[in-house]
Motif scaffolding. Structure first.
Motif, short mmCIF file in Angstrom:
data_model
loop_
_atom_site.label_atom_id
_atom_site.label_comp_id
_atom_site.label_asym_id
_atom_site.label_seq_id
_atom_site.Cartn_x
_atom_site.Cartn_y
_atom_site.Cartn_z
N GLU A 64 3.43 22.67 -22.57
CA GLU A 64 2.67 22.55 -21.33
C GLU A 64 3.08 23.63 -20.33
O GLU A 64 2.23 24.22 -19.65
N MET A 68 0.66 26.52 -18.92
CA MET A 68 0.46 26.68 -17.48
C MET A 68 0.75 28.12 -17.06
O MET A 68 -0.04 28.73 -16.32
N ARG A 71 -2.08 30.29 -18.21
CA ARG A 71 -3.27 30.16 -17.36
C ARG A 71 -3.13 30.97 -16.09
O ARG A 71 -4.06 31.66 -15.66
N GLU A 72 -1.95 30.90 -15.47
CA GLU A 72 -1.70 31.67 -14.24
C GLU A 72 -1.77 33.17 -14.52
O GLU A 72 -2.35 33.93 -13.74
#
Length: 118
Positions: A64, A68, A71-72
């Motif tokens: 996760e 994350m 994605r950033e």
């Protein structure tokens, strides 16, 4: 010194007789040597004391976190690309205007320099 081996492994040591006779070296199997006295068990590392459920949770948490961060990073990459494209579009507009002016100037100079034939 010879390296340490586990109970399943054995150590091969060259025989000293091969050097004296000039033959190919032969190997003798020696029992493994350990630095720990019999009955002493090495303590497991702190990371290996987790249950399978804890390991699965840790793997999920790491996944996760990685997703994350990805994605950033992707969001930042798209933002930079947009900015780059805007700069290119702006430059194209400026160069088109400049090109148009140069074409007009060329036409004016052609009219001035070319002999007029009637």
């Amino acid at each position: 010194m010879y390296p340490h081996f586990t109970d399943e492994e054995t150590e091969l040591a060259p025989s000293h007789m091969a050097a004296a006779t000039g033959d190919m070296p032969t190997y003798q199997i020696r029992a493994p040597t350990t630095a720990l006295p019999q009955g002493v068990v090495m303590a497991a590392s702190p990371g290996s004391l987790h249950s399978p459920q804890q390991l699965a949770e840790e793997a999920t948490r790491k996944r996760e976190l990685r997703l994350m961060k990805n994605r950033e990073a992707a969001k930042e990459c798209r933002r930079r690309k947009k900015e780059y494209v805007k700069c290119l579009e702006s430059r194209v507009a400026v160069l088109e205007v400049q090109n148009k002016k140069l074409i007009e100037e060329l036409e004016t100079l052609k009219d001035i320099c070319s002999p007029k034939t009637d």
